[in-house]
Design an enzyme around this catalytic site. Structure first.
Site, PDB file in Angstrom:
ATOM      1  N   PRO A   2      81.446   6.904 101.553  1.00 44.67           N
ATOM      2  CA  PRO A   2      81.744   7.420 103.163  1.00 44.67           C
ATOM      3  C   PRO A   2      82.432   9.154 101.876  1.00 44.67           C
ATOM      4  O   PRO A   2      84.067   8.316 101.182  1.00 44.67           O
ATOM      5  CB  PRO A   2      83.187   6.737 104.018  1.00 44.67           C
ATOM      6  CG  PRO A   2      82.160   5.083 102.840  1.00 44.67           C
ATOM      7  CD  PRO A   2      82.387   5.480 102.614  1.00 44.67           C
ATOM      8  N   GLU A   3      82.441   9.963 102.360  1.00 42.73           N
ATOM      9  CA  GLU A   3      83.254  11.060 101.725  1.00 42.73           C
ATOM     10  C   GLU A   3      84.181  11.495 103.025  1.00 42.73           C
ATOM     11  O   GLU A   3      83.567  11.142 104.003  1.00 42.73           O
ATOM     12  CB  GLU A   3      82.316  11.861 100.871  1.00 42.73           C
ATOM     13  CG  GLU A   3      81.631  11.771 100.038  1.00 42.73           C
ATOM     14  CD  GLU A   3      80.414  11.997  99.410  1.00 42.73           C
ATOM     15  OE1 GLU A   3      80.441  13.894  99.619  1.00 42.73           O
ATOM     16  OE2 GLU A   3      79.855  11.634  99.213  1.00 42.73           O
TER      17      GLU A   3
END
Ligand SMILES: [Zn+2]
Length: 277
Positions: A2-3
């Site tokens: 996840p960014e």
């Protein structure tokens, strides 16, 4: 992994779920290594009976502020997920941390690869001292970005992935931002023209904002790598221009998108639009 847009989506989901104002009743931990720096008993003692007062984010870190001025910091790393459910739901495999709330809800940390970590701090500035620009914050300006790029002579791909330079970007959004700015991933930071810097600055903001509007990027078939708090997938994967689109035509010029390795990371780009010059 996840960014920024994925973590922001979870933060927004948590804010909408009315978790703020609720007291933490208990903490149950099934995989002790998910807790960093503290023993399970110490961590539990410090957060039990505290109210969650505010939910925010810094880079890829989720921040739960507590009424005793401590902050729970959650880093999802490779495969961490948060699930909000009722306490009668059976515990499932890979649910390593259960935060039991006084209203009968549970915030569960699900992490198949076990790299995710929960931290606890009383000082956010100190905790995040090694993080660089927060790209959707007012402190991320064209002037400051230009200055920092000129100071360095590094290829853009690894530089933009470096959390001490800019926080929150990962492989997806770096490739997308470089494509939008028409800059080759191997271009050295101090060799960008003024015009290229301006475009790259705006592209970084654009791709992150688009990712948030689309509630994150859920890649992979069958079991996508990202779900929001209530198990909902994002839709940003449908709007990607280059990332994991090797062999497909560039949406801008029609040339074939290529994959190369830059600083050990798979990198997707259009050799025509993003010419090294
Ligand atoms: Zn192109």
């Amino acid at each position: 992994m996840p960014e920024l847009p994925e973590v922001e989506t979870i933060a927004e989901n948590l804010r909408q779920s009315a978790l703020t104002g609720i007291v933490i009743e208990d903490l149950v931990i099934y995989w002790t290594k998910s807790i960093a720096h503290f023993s399970v008993e110490e961590y539990r003692r410090k957060i039990m009976g505290q109210m969650i007062t505010h939910i925010s984010r810094r880079g890829k870190n989720l921040i739960l502020a507590l009424s005793n001025d401590l902050f729970i910091i959650i880093h999802l790393r490779m495969s961490g997920r948060l699930i909000l459910c009722e306490d009668w739901n059976p515990i499932r495999k890979h649910e390593h941390i259960i935060l039991k709330m006084r209203n009968g809800k549970e915030l569960r940390f699900h992490d198949t690869r076990k790299f995710g970590r929960w931290y606890l701090t009383d000082n956010l500035n100190l905790f995040f001292k090694n993080l660089g620009f927060e790209p959707l914050n007012d402190t991320f300006t064209l002037d400051a970005f230009t200055k920092e790029l000129k100071k360095r002579s590094r290829a853009l791909k690894p530089l933009l992935l470096d959390q001490s330079f800019i926080a929150g970007l990962g492989n997806i959004y770096v490739d997308e931002a470089l494509w939008e700015a028409k800059v080759h991933p191997k271009t050295l930071s101090n060799q960008l023209s003024k015009g290229q810097i301006k475009k790259l600055f705006q592209s970084i903001i654009n791709v992150l904002k688009k990712g948030i509007i689309n509630r994150g990027t859920s890649l992979g078939s069958g079991k996508p790598n990202f779900y929001g708090l209530m198990g909902v997938q994002g839709s940003n994967q449908e709007g990607l221009n280059v990332f994991r689109l090797t062999g497909k035509p560039c949406p801008r010029c029609g040339n074939i998108i290529e994959k190369i390795i830059v600083a050990q990371r798979s990198t997707h780009f259009c050799p025509h639009c993003q010419n090294l010059g």
